[in-house]
Design an enzyme around this catalytic site. Structure first.
Site, mmCIF file in Angstrom:
data_model
loop_
_atom_site.group_PDB
_atom_site.id
_atom_site.type_symbol
_atom_site.label_atom_id
_atom_site.label_comp_id
_atom_site.label_asym_id
_atom_site.label_seq_id
_atom_site.Cartn_x
_atom_site.Cartn_y
_atom_site.Cartn_z
ATOM 1 N N ASP A 163 -6.196 12.833 -25.286
ATOM 2 C CA ASP A 163 -6.240 11.433 -24.882
ATOM 3 C C ASP A 163 -5.438 10.675 -25.944
ATOM 4 O O ASP A 163 -5.934 10.367 -27.017
ATOM 5 C CB ASP A 163 -7.686 10.930 -24.823
ATOM 6 C CG ASP A 163 -7.746 9.464 -24.407
ATOM 7 O OD1 ASP A 163 -6.693 8.791 -24.450
ATOM 8 O OD2 ASP A 163 -8.839 8.985 -24.055
ATOM 9 N N TYR A 222 0.864 -1.193 0.000
ATOM 10 C CA TYR A 222 0.000 0.000 0.000
ATOM 11 C C TYR A 222 0.893 1.232 0.000
ATOM 12 O O TYR A 222 1.815 1.337 0.809
ATOM 13 C CB TYR A 222 -0.894 0.030 1.240
ATOM 14 C CG TYR A 222 -2.324 -0.322 0.883
ATOM 15 C CD1 TYR A 222 -2.998 0.422 -0.079
ATOM 16 C CD2 TYR A 222 -2.981 -1.379 1.494
ATOM 17 C CE1 TYR A 222 -4.306 0.103 -0.425
ATOM 18 C CE2 TYR A 222 -4.285 -1.702 1.146
ATOM 19 C CZ TYR A 222 -4.948 -0.958 0.179
ATOM 20 O OH TYR A 222 -6.219 -1.265 -0.174
ATOM 21 N N GLU A 229 -0.445 4.746 -0.686
ATOM 22 C CA GLU A 229 -1.235 5.945 -0.983
ATOM 23 C C GLU A 229 -0.383 7.188 -0.812
ATOM 24 O O GLU A 229 0.354 7.306 0.175
ATOM 25 C CB GLU A 229 -2.447 6.041 -0.046
ATOM 26 C CG GLU A 229 -3.629 5.281 -0.599
ATOM 27 C CD GLU A 229 -4.264 4.375 0.419
ATOM 28 O OE1 GLU A 229 -3.495 3.740 1.166
ATOM 29 O OE2 GLU A 229 -5.492 4.318 0.449
ATOM 30 N N LYS A 267 -0.841 -0.241 -25.092
ATOM 31 C CA LYS A 267 -1.140 -0.359 -26.529
ATOM 32 C C LYS A 267 0.195 -0.395 -27.281
ATOM 33 O O LYS A 267 1.025 -1.242 -26.974
ATOM 34 C CB LYS A 267 -2.069 0.766 -26.950
ATOM 35 C CG LYS A 267 -3.454 0.652 -26.261
ATOM 36 C CD LYS A 267 -4.470 1.619 -26.809
ATOM 37 C CE LYS A 267 -5.861 1.370 -26.273
ATOM 38 N NZ LYS A 267 -6.152 2.037 -24.997
ATOM 39 N N THR A 290 -3.160 5.144 -22.055
ATOM 40 C CA THR A 290 -2.925 3.807 -21.514
ATOM 41 C C THR A 290 -1.478 3.432 -21.805
ATOM 42 O O THR A 290 -0.858 3.976 -22.719
ATOM 43 C CB THR A 290 -3.836 2.765 -22.189
ATOM 44 O OG1 THR A 290 -3.746 2.947 -23.602
ATOM 45 C CG2 THR A 290 -5.269 2.890 -21.759
ATOM 46 N N ARG A 345 -0.802 -3.273 -18.500
ATOM 47 C CA ARG A 345 -2.139 -2.684 -18.542
ATOM 48 C C ARG A 345 -2.209 -1.579 -17.489
ATOM 49 O O ARG A 345 -1.948 -1.823 -16.309
ATOM 50 C CB ARG A 345 -3.174 -3.776 -18.254
ATOM 51 C CG ARG A 345 -4.602 -3.373 -18.434
ATOM 52 C CD ARG A 345 -5.440 -4.587 -18.747
ATOM 53 N NE ARG A 345 -5.099 -5.078 -20.070
ATOM 54 C CZ ARG A 345 -5.644 -4.626 -21.208
ATOM 55 N NH1 ARG A 345 -6.567 -3.696 -21.174
ATOM 56 N NH2 ARG A 345 -5.265 -5.108 -22.375
HETATM 57 N N1 DSN Z 1 -10.752 -0.441 -25.712
HETATM 58 C C1 DSN Z 1 -9.788 0.428 -26.331
HETATM 59 C C2 DSN Z 1 -9.671 0.201 -27.786
HETATM 60 O O1 DSN Z 1 -9.766 -0.941 -28.189
HETATM 61 O O2 DSN Z 1 -9.468 1.121 -28.536
HETATM 62 C C3 DSN Z 1 -10.037 1.857 -26.027
HETATM 63 O O3 DSN Z 1 -10.044 2.033 -24.672
#
Ligand code: DSN
Length: 420
Positions: free
Chosen positions: A205, A59, A61, A234, A231, A240
């Site tokens: 984003d 933890y 925080e 990707k 994120t 993740r």
């Molecule tokens: N789920 C993602 C995508 O496949 O583009 C976006 O968050």
């Protein structure tokens, strides 16, 4: 001691054979099928090791040096290294590695810069936006007054004139750019100008394309934006999770929004894995990878056009292409199902001005991050396009789908995911 950090699969198998068997089946699925989901990738064993580490127990925080629990000496060092790497990689003034996901990062952005009821201007979901950009079923659409912009019907490119006119009319507190299914580059300089004209916060984003920015393969939004969320799993090829970059003047607001505003304890194993991924992104090999991802996507889009399917906007500048499958006589849903049965994993996707519902669609989205990680190059892309085309046209016939699957397996066995 170090054996804790290797994958202790024997111990897992002995203790929980049911789950162990499924983990192996998933590995087999990854190895046998073509992974063309544009938002997925195959992260490195080093990143996986950090994800599966004892840091998961802690933890923490707060932030390094300002925690609410004892025993944070080691995780403090990990988080500081990760923040420094993020700032170096992206030339950012501030970085927060704690968001659990891209959606969590976006909640923090709303919390840092807006109040419920404020007007936010974002790309519409049917034209490639994201749930958190104002969908009626998402907190963003429920709690904010969302105004949308989209792409022109003629060329399927963002209509910056419409965006400017809408911004002047609705006077948004914040303008969001970034999408999940827009294959082209976004003109961040132009969006900065529009934000300045109307006094809006510029939020990007960048979840889909930040990995290409990290590899210096496309222009960065960081010099222009007040805040950039994304994120890490990707093209970036990390664990993740989510991350936020911002100008120094917004650092305190962003950090407060993430904790205590929106999250409790960060997942420190994920923070460590983000740091590992960022180090990988700083290597020249990653830059070569990012450029190859784009070359592969361009070649795949044009090969699919040669197979008789239209690429939305005529092609791509990024890692993904949006393909209109109506010329084949089937919907996106049917195309997705038939590809799945043929060992090709991709997703149905709405195309701009799609006459079908979001559950059916007229398109598919294909992306090259995973196959490029596996080592595939432009010469493999026409082969993949032909397999996709045959799967969509003939995949209803089980014997034909089985034959395509055999050919997919022959291809993927030459470029194995997680080679032994
Ligand atoms: N789920 C993602 C995508 O496949 O583009 C976006 O968050």
């Amino acid at each position: 001691m170090t054996e804790f950090y290797g994958p202790d699969f024997d111990a897992l198998s002995a203790q929980d054979p049911e789950i162990a068997k499924l983990l192996l089946s998933e590995l087999t699925r990854l190895r046998n099928n073509l992974q063309l989901i544009a938002s997925e990738n195959l992260t490195s064993p080093a990143v996986l090791a950090a994800m599966g580490s004892t840091l998961s127990n802690k933890y923490a925080e707060g932030y390094p040096g300002k925690r609410y629990y004892g025993g944070c000496e080691e995780v403090d060092k990990v988080e500081i290294i990760g923040i420094d790497r993020a700032k170096e990689l992206f030339g950012a003034e501030h970085a927060n590695l704690q968001p659990h996901s891209g959606a969590s990062a976006n909640v923090a952005v709303y919390l840092a810069f807006t109040k419920p009821g404020d007007t936010v201007l974002a790309m519409s979901l049917p034209h490639g936006g994201h749930l958190t950009h104002g969908s009626k079923v998402n907190f963003s659409g429920k709690w904010f007054n969302i105004e949308s912009y989209g792409v022109r019907s003629e060329d399927e490119l963002i209509d910056y004139d419409e965006l400017r006119e809408t911004a002047k009319r609705v006077k948004p507190k914040m303008i969001c750019s970034g999408a999940t299914a827009y294959p082209r580059l976004i003109d961040f300089k132009k969006i900065r100008e529009i934000c300045d004209e109307v006094g809006a916060i510029m939020w990007v984003d960048a979840a889909h394309f930040i990995g290409l920015v990290a590899g210096k393969a496309i222009p960065s939004p960081v010099p222009y934006a007040d805040v950039v969320s994304f994120t890490t799993h990707k093209v970036l090829r990390g664990p993740r999770g989510g991350m936020i970059l911002s100008k120094a003047e917004h650092a305190a607001a962003v950090d407060k929004a993430v904790f205590p505003g929106m999250q409790g304890g960060p997942v420190m194993s994920a923070v460590a894995a983000k740091a590992v991924a960022l180090k990988e992104c700083l290597q020249p090999a990653y830059q070569a990878y990012a450029k190859q991802v784009i070359e592969n996507a361009k070649t795949l889009a044009s090969a699919l056009e040669k197979e008789g399917m239209r690429a939305v906007s005529g092609g791509t500048d990024t890692h993904l292409a949006l393909i209109d499958v109506r010329s084949t006589g089937v919907t996106g849903k049917v195309a997705d199902d038939r590809c799945g049965k043929s060992g090709i994993t991709l997703n149905k996707n709405a195309i701009p001005y799609d006459p079908e519902t979001p559950a059916v669609t007229s398109g598919i989205r294909v992306g090259t991050p995973a196959v490029t990680t596996q080592g595939m190059k432009t010469s493999e892309m026409p082969v993949i396009a032909s397999l996709i085309s045959r799967a969509i046209r003939d995949g209803e016939d089980e014997a034909k789908a089985a034959e395509i699957k055999r050919e997919v397996n022959a291809l993927t066995s030459k470029f194995p995911a997680y080679p032994r």
